[in-house]
Scaffold this motif. Structure first.
Motif, short mmCIF file in Angstrom:
data_model
loop_
_atom_site.label_atom_id
_atom_site.label_comp_id
_atom_site.label_asym_id
_atom_site.label_seq_id
_atom_site.Cartn_x
_atom_site.Cartn_y
_atom_site.Cartn_z
N PRO A 144 0.82 -1.21 0.00
CA PRO A 144 0.00 0.00 0.00
C PRO A 144 0.86 1.26 0.00
O PRO A 144 1.91 1.32 0.64
CB PRO A 144 -0.80 -0.12 1.30
CG PRO A 144 -0.80 -1.59 1.62
CD PRO A 144 0.52 -2.11 1.13
N LEU A 145 0.39 2.27 -0.72
CA LEU A 145 1.10 3.54 -0.77
C LEU A 145 0.94 4.30 0.53
O LEU A 145 -0.07 4.16 1.23
CB LEU A 145 0.59 4.38 -1.94
CG LEU A 145 0.75 3.78 -3.34
CD1 LEU A 145 0.16 4.72 -4.38
CD2 LEU A 145 2.20 3.51 -3.65
N SER A 146 1.92 5.12 0.85
CA SER A 146 1.91 5.91 2.08
C SER A 146 2.35 7.33 1.77
O SER A 146 3.27 7.54 0.97
CB SER A 146 2.81 5.27 3.14
OG SER A 146 2.91 6.09 4.28
N ASP A 147 1.70 8.29 2.42
CA ASP A 147 2.09 9.69 2.25
C ASP A 147 3.41 10.01 2.95
O ASP A 147 4.04 11.01 2.65
CB ASP A 147 0.99 10.61 2.79
CG ASP A 147 -0.31 10.46 2.02
OD1 ASP A 147 -0.24 10.06 0.84
OD2 ASP A 147 -1.39 10.73 2.59
N GLU A 148 3.79 9.16 3.88
CA GLU A 148 5.01 9.41 4.64
C GLU A 148 6.26 8.97 3.89
O GLU A 148 7.36 9.35 4.26
CB GLU A 148 4.94 8.68 5.98
CG GLU A 148 3.76 9.11 6.85
CD GLU A 148 3.68 8.31 8.13
OE1 GLU A 148 4.50 7.37 8.27
OE2 GLU A 148 2.81 8.61 8.96
N SER A 149 6.11 8.14 2.88
CA SER A 149 7.26 7.62 2.14
C SER A 149 7.06 7.84 0.65
O SER A 149 5.94 7.79 0.14
CB SER A 149 7.45 6.13 2.43
OG SER A 149 8.49 5.58 1.66
N VAL A 152 7.68 2.54 -2.70
CA VAL A 152 6.73 1.45 -2.56
C VAL A 152 7.45 0.15 -2.87
O VAL A 152 8.35 0.11 -3.71
CB VAL A 152 5.51 1.66 -3.49
CG1 VAL A 152 5.93 1.63 -4.95
CG2 VAL A 152 4.44 0.61 -3.23
N SER A 218 -0.76 -5.16 4.37
CA SER A 218 -0.30 -3.89 4.91
C SER A 218 1.16 -3.72 4.52
O SER A 218 1.77 -4.60 3.92
CB SER A 218 -0.48 -3.83 6.43
OG SER A 218 0.34 -4.81 7.05
N ARG A 219 1.73 -2.59 4.89
CA ARG A 219 3.14 -2.34 4.57
C ARG A 219 4.08 -3.20 5.41
O ARG A 219 5.27 -3.27 5.11
CB ARG A 219 3.46 -0.86 4.77
CG ARG A 219 2.74 0.06 3.80
CD ARG A 219 3.04 1.52 4.13
NE ARG A 219 4.45 1.85 4.00
CZ ARG A 219 5.03 2.24 2.90
NH1 ARG A 219 4.32 2.36 1.79
NH2 ARG A 219 6.32 2.54 2.88
N SER A 220 3.57 -3.84 6.45
CA SER A 220 4.43 -4.60 7.36
C SER A 220 4.37 -6.10 7.13
O SER A 220 5.16 -6.84 7.73
CB SER A 220 4.03 -4.31 8.81
OG SER A 220 2.68 -4.68 9.04
#
Length: 540
Positions: A144-149, A152, A218-220
């Motif tokens: 998933p994309l994240s605004d903090e990073s 991807v 999730s990203r984890s």
């Protein structure tokens, strides 16, 4: 590297006369200017109309003619990163850039004449080309994309039993003289905008057979399945496997048609799996099994088994000589419904595991990919791709009337509400995979669909929710419903590879040029602070 504008034969042919028109118009009287402007447009319009069928005219995008968006477009552009896996073991990444008006519709400030102007050509540029595996690539997964990073993670699975990991940048490459870019040679004449931030991270080797499916809940966490009948859960922080879910190997019950297992063995392995939106449940379908397995992701144990009855297998288009196994499985956005795809059909089930309706393409053809439309207004729209080059939209809550010879236990057919491509639009190559994207500015009212065919062609479509209206009357009872062509084809790109899987995401990161300028400014500030501190120390 500087991103060069791609000039194909069609675009070059359409752009060259425009320059001559402008030169002639600058020296011609006003009356002749209007006449000369209308003449080429009418001639090209008549020529296109004579060479296309009505269905092709509806699906073919007018991307070659120039418009007012060429220079000085007051609306922003959108960039999509597309990644395609292939039989040739190559991982091909390229970007598609186009005005957001192609998806969100004309600007409210446009005049009627401006709204009728032909849309521009989508510009493509190659970003990376990795020789990823030693055998065919079977599946891809994006975190998933994240605004903090601005990065991807991409995972690729192959028949060589390896999972390769890559870090991709979410920032669209922008050519600039000040940025660290340069032109690369190319054999096909494609524009290249290589991003130096796209890197290979390594490989995972905890499976002992071909990888069949990958998913980032999730990203984890990373979930992976293989033909060794296991589903592994891996932690992305250090890429350590946390646990493994073991599916039972089916008992031998004869050798079904198309069985490639060795003598004395039975076909086994996980075909596909789908995680519930709550992240607590998971469905899986396997080879040689006429059932669906439910797993509890909290405990990592089996939660139940749904055996496919004769009516379910018949609804999926399976014959008595077929395996009867599920090929694909998918949850809807709300987690209230799921669908199981067989070789030539699919069946939708409710949360109580009771069949709701069946998907039967007409004419009968194989299904290659399936997923639900990520829409709040139409959450029960199932999208499937077929062998004959169609992307079909079915409403699982609207069923067709049963024919006169139907039995009471027969499952009703879903209503076909729209379709993209197909023989009616001049597209016959099988669509192996597709991706549905919802741009942030579209507000869920329109979607971008990227399809990848076995002939190496990637097509970009746009479709709005208003086009997914149910048809008024069925064409043939018992054989499905016919629906007109929906959406619009805005771009086509040929990779030259036999595509097996495809993923895409909207690049929302900070552009490279702005990021480079910000880094340069930060370095200047640090240098100034260091120089001022050194001068102060010398003065003391």
């Amino acid at each position: 590297m500087a991103k060069r504008k791609r000039e194909t034969v069609d675009s070059a042919a359409s752009l060259k006369p425009v320059k001559n028109w402008k030169e002639d118009l600058s020296s011609a009287p006003p009356k002749e200017q209007a006449a000369r402007t209308d003449a080429p447009a009418a001639k090209s319009k008549d020529k296109a109309a004579n060479n296309q069928t009505p269905a092709q005219a509806n699906c073919t995008a007018k991307v070659d003619a120039p418009g007012r968006y060429d220079e000085g477009d007051r609306r922003e552009t959108a960039t999509i990163q597309i990644i395609a896996g292939s039989y040739e073991r190559v991982l091909h990444g390229f970007t598609a850039t186009f005005p957001q008006g192609l998806v969100t519709g004309p600007d409210s400030t446009d005049t009627p004449k401006e709204k009728e102007v032909t849309q521009p050509q989508v510009s493509f540029a190659d970003t990376f080309l990795f020789n990823a595996h030693t055998s065919a690539i079977r599946c891809l997964a994006l975190a998933p994309l994240s605004d903090e990073s601005s990065k991807v993670t991409l995972a690729t699975g192959s028949t060589d039993e390896r999972i390769n990991l890559y870090s991709l940048s979410t920032a669209p490459p922008i050519p600039s003289k000040n940025s660290k870019t340069s032109d690369l040679p190319t054999l096909y004449g494609n524009s290249i905008a290589e991003n130096t931030k796209n890197k290979e991270l390594g490989s995972l080797l905890h499976h002992s057979s071909s990888i069949t499916a990958l998913y980032f809940p999730s990203r984890s966490k990373l979930l992976s399945s293989a033909e060794d009948s296991t589903i592994a859960i891996t932690r992305t922080r250090d890429w350590e496997p946390l646990s493994t879910i073991k599916a039972p190997v089916p008992k031998p019950q004869g050798r079904p048609s198309g069985d490639t297992a060795a003598p004395g063995e039975v076909p086994s392995g996980i075909n596909d799996f789908a995680v519930h939106p709550s992240m607590k449940l998971m469905l899986s379908v396997g080879k040689g099994e006429k059932c669906l397995r439910l797993w509890n992701l909290v405990t990592g144990k089996k939660a139940g088994v749904l055996n496919f009855g004769r009516e379910v297998i018949a609804a999926g288009g399976e014959t008595r000589f077929g395996t009867g196994e599920g090929r694909k499985v998918a949850w809807d956005k709300e987690g209230e419904e799921f669908a199981v795809a067989f070789e030539r059909g699919a069946v939708a089930f409710g949360i109580d595991c009771k069949p709701i309706a069946k998907v039967v393409p007409t004419p009968r053809t194989k299904l290659h990919q399936m997923q639900y439309l990520p829409s709040d207004s139409r959450p029960n729209t199932l999208v499937v791709s077929t062998e004959d080059g169609r992307i079909m939209f079915y409403d699982t809550q609207s069923t067709a009337p049963q024919p006169n010879n139907a039995k009471d236990e027969d499952i009703s057919s879903c209503m076909l509400i729209a379709q993209l491509g197909g023989p009616a639009a001049g597209i016959t190559g099988r669509i192996k995979d597709f991706e549905i994207l919802s741009p942030p500015d579209a507000d869920g009212k329109s979607f971008i669909i990227i399809s990848g065919s076995s002939d190496g062609t990637v097509r970009i479509w746009t479709i709005s929710i208003s086009e997914l209206a149910a048809p008024a009357t069925p064409a043939k009872l018992g054989e499905g419903f016919t629906a007109g062509q929906a959406g619009k084809l805005i771009g086509t790109y040929s990779t030259g590879l036999r595509i097996t899987c495809l993923k895409a995401f909207v690049m929302t990161g900070k552009p490279e040029e702005a990021e480079a300028e910000a880094e340069a400014e930060a370095e200047e500030d640090i240098a100034k602070s260091n120089s001022s501190s050194s001068s102060d120390s010398e003065s003391e």
